[in-house]
Design a protein around this motif. Sequence first.
Motif, PDB file in Angstrom:
ATOM      1  N   ALA A   1     -34.543 103.670  44.785  1.00  0.00           N
ATOM      2  CA  ALA A   1     -34.378 102.639  43.767  1.00  0.00           C
ATOM      3  C   ALA A   1     -32.948 102.646  43.237  1.00  0.00           C
ATOM      4  N   PRO A   2     -32.412 101.457  42.916  1.00  0.00           N
ATOM      5  CA  PRO A   2     -31.053 101.407  42.375  1.00  0.00           C
ATOM      6  C   PRO A   2     -30.965 102.070  40.998  1.00  0.00           C
ATOM      7  N   ILE A   3     -29.891 102.795  40.775  1.00  0.00           N
ATOM      8  CA  ILE A   3     -29.592 103.329  39.443  1.00  0.00           C
ATOM      9  C   ILE A   3     -28.909 102.225  38.666  1.00  0.00           C
TER      10      ILE A   3
ATOM     11  N   LEU B   1     -24.825 101.095  38.298  1.00  0.00           N
ATOM     12  CA  LEU B   1     -23.920 101.975  39.033  1.00  0.00           C
ATOM     13  C   LEU B   1     -23.745 101.499  40.474  1.00  0.00           C
ATOM     14  N   PHE B   2     -22.486 101.360  40.874  1.00  0.00           N
ATOM     15  CA  PHE B   2     -22.124 100.939  42.218  1.00  0.00           C
ATOM     16  C   PHE B   2     -21.182 101.990  42.828  1.00  0.00           C
TER      17      PHE B   2
ATOM     18  N   GLY C   1     -19.628 110.979  54.660  1.00  0.00           N
ATOM     19  CA  GLY C   1     -20.788 111.442  53.898  1.00  0.00           C
ATOM     20  C   GLY C   1     -20.558 111.264  52.418  1.00  0.00           C
ATOM     21  N   GLY C   2     -21.651 111.025  51.681  1.00  0.00           N
ATOM     22  CA  GLY C   2     -21.523 110.863  50.240  1.00  0.00           C
ATOM     23  C   GLY C   2     -22.699 110.141  49.623  1.00  0.00           C
ATOM     24  N   ILE C   3     -22.408 109.287  48.672  1.00  0.00           N
ATOM     25  CA  ILE C   3     -23.411 108.601  47.859  1.00  0.00           C
ATOM     26  C   ILE C   3     -24.170 107.573  48.704  1.00  0.00           C
ATOM     27  N   LYS C   4     -25.475 107.539  48.546  1.00  0.00           N
ATOM     28  CA  LYS C   4     -26.277 106.543  49.269  1.00  0.00           C
ATOM     29  C   LYS C   4     -26.278 105.235  48.488  1.00  0.00           C
ATOM     30  N   VAL C   5     -26.002 104.135  49.193  1.00  0.00           N
ATOM     31  CA  VAL C   5     -25.947 102.813  48.565  1.00  0.00           C
ATOM     32  C   VAL C   5     -26.777 101.825  49.379  1.00  0.00           C
ATOM     33  N   ASP C   6     -27.118 100.701  48.729  1.00  0.00           N
ATOM     34  CA  ASP C   6     -27.763  99.626  49.468  1.00  0.00           C
ATOM     35  C   ASP C   6     -26.699  98.621  49.912  1.00  0.00           C
ATOM     36  N   MET C   7     -27.106  97.496  50.432  1.00  0.00           N
ATOM     37  CA  MET C   7     -26.144  96.541  50.973  1.00  0.00           C
ATOM     38  C   MET C   7     -25.399  95.755  49.898  1.00  0.00           C
ATOM     39  N   ASP C   8     -25.781  95.924  48.642  1.00  0.00           N
ATOM     40  CA  ASP C   8     -25.028  95.361  47.522  1.00  0.00           C
ATOM     41  C   ASP C   8     -24.112  96.406  46.896  1.00  0.00           C
TER      42      ASP C   8
ATOM     43  N   ARG D   1     -25.100  99.053  45.480  1.00  0.00           N
ATOM     44  CA  ARG D   1     -25.745  99.702  44.338  1.00  0.00           C
ATOM     45  C   ARG D   1     -26.111 101.128  44.730  1.00  0.00           C
ATOM     46  N   VAL D   2     -25.878 102.055  43.839  1.00  0.00           N
ATOM     47  CA  VAL D   2     -26.203 103.456  44.106  1.00  0.00           C
ATOM     48  C   VAL D   2     -27.708 103.651  44.014  1.00  0.00           C
TER      49      VAL D   2
END
Length: 572
Positions: A527-529, A532-533, A511-518, A520-521
Amino acid sequence: MKRFWATTMALIMTLVLLMGSTAYAYTPGEYTATAEGNNGPIEVKVTFDAEAITAIEVVKHSETAGIYETALETLPQLIVEGQTLNVDTIAGATASSQALLAAVEDAVRQAGGDPNALMGDTEAAPKAEDEVVTADVVVVGGGAAGIAAALEAADAGAKVVLLEKLAHLGGNTLISGGLIYATGTTFQQEAAVEDSVDALVEYWYNRSGASADKAFLTLVAEKSAGTIDWLIENGVALSNLATSGISEVPRMVGTGVGGGGFILPLTEKLAERGVDVRLSTPATELLMDNGKVAGVVAVAQDGHIVTVESPRVVIATGGFDASEQMKRMYAPSASGEVCFSSPGNKGDGIRMAMDAGADTVFKGGTIGLRATRPTSFGDPANGLVWSPVLLVNARGERILNESIDYPIYHSKLVEDGSSHFYLIFDDSQMKADQVTDLIAEGFAFTADTLEALAHKTFMDEGTFLSTVRRYNALKGTTDADFGKAPALMTGVGEGPYVALRVIPVTIGTMGGIKVDMDMRVLDAQGAPIDNLFAAGACANGDFFGTEYPASGTSIQMCFTTGRIAGANAAAK
């Protein structure tokens, strides 16, 4: 009268001098002492002349490579140089540090010295001026994901700063068993193993309780063989293809020397690539500029502020089970469990990302294990809990197949709700003198009869005896109650008996930070911040469910997502 006072003052001065000198009056020679470290005893040999400690040698230890050096090599030098025991323990190696100091203190006593006299204040090192550093990419956290991100970013031509809060790199991977899970590797090809990305994804997905993001699983599975190749290219030696988890497909390989087999070669590559590694420098907050991430603020070991101005930030700070507060919030079923993870796993990066507006994914999962002593994963005493003999709960009831995969075993312990459990050994399986120290410490109990054993452990005697009778009735057969293989159904034989106390522990979180497949947070709107990755265990919520699927999976996920994050951060 004047002569009286002169004589008195002379006596006082002599007494003061004598008192001062006795603190450093030793019987010259070499003295050996031992204290309990993180993974077992640490033995030191301390050499004295009449007035000083002249040398400290660590004779024997079983501490983790990549961690012990910071304590067992640095502290002896500080003690000898300063003639003091008042030295700070090393962040991330506290148990090793404390054991070394305790052993040296014992040696001082043996030599006729006074350890208290060596505890005076030492002159604090001057605090450096605050500094501002610039970089193309700053990576926060130096475990598997952080190291991979830093190396990939450096290989892409970026100037990279890596911040690590502990005094060593490696995070949870360093103290792991050194295993990694993958499909399509040359190891599988050479062994003619039939496997596929789809098969691995399906296995991971099913083990997540159908709660994982299949796209995320597919991304890591597709790149898993490439990550194995990348590790080998960077000096990591891997071998011994084997099964892991509950899948019959061999996918796991290992270093054979634990997590240091990953971290130590990769640390050398960081130096070769010119990555600016700052140890004992925890990040405290993200720099923001008009809603965009613009760097990181950190604190160096001496307390001065390090501001890293960078257009790209990768958070790779690991999990959160070293923080009881975060466990209560995000994995309450593991609240109160002993943590065998890296002491740096306090969720710092997760909190920093949340402060910057990041969305999160928590399902309540932890990577669970079991132990007897609340020491470490590497403590040999904790290896005893892997024996597949009869396990009973605090009431004396059997609750599981004692040979099941360790995450499932952990889940069964938690589901039962007992605060502790007991593995039951008969005299042919373990002698009481094999666990003398554990018995003395209250982690094991011995008795000549099962009735007496129940009494000593406060189990219900009738329940316990009934459990043993039923277990023995199934001896040599397929376990009708919990499915253990006939060969492991050895029964409980003749006494004397040993009951080894077992507790659930954690070695990681999910569990933790939600990211996309790149990597990116993402914010709460998806939406990407900007800039920040995140990678690794601080961003694995969509990859796992609540129960860990197979040894080596997390390390694969960490290295692969770290590589993706580092490459994308450098390219943007």
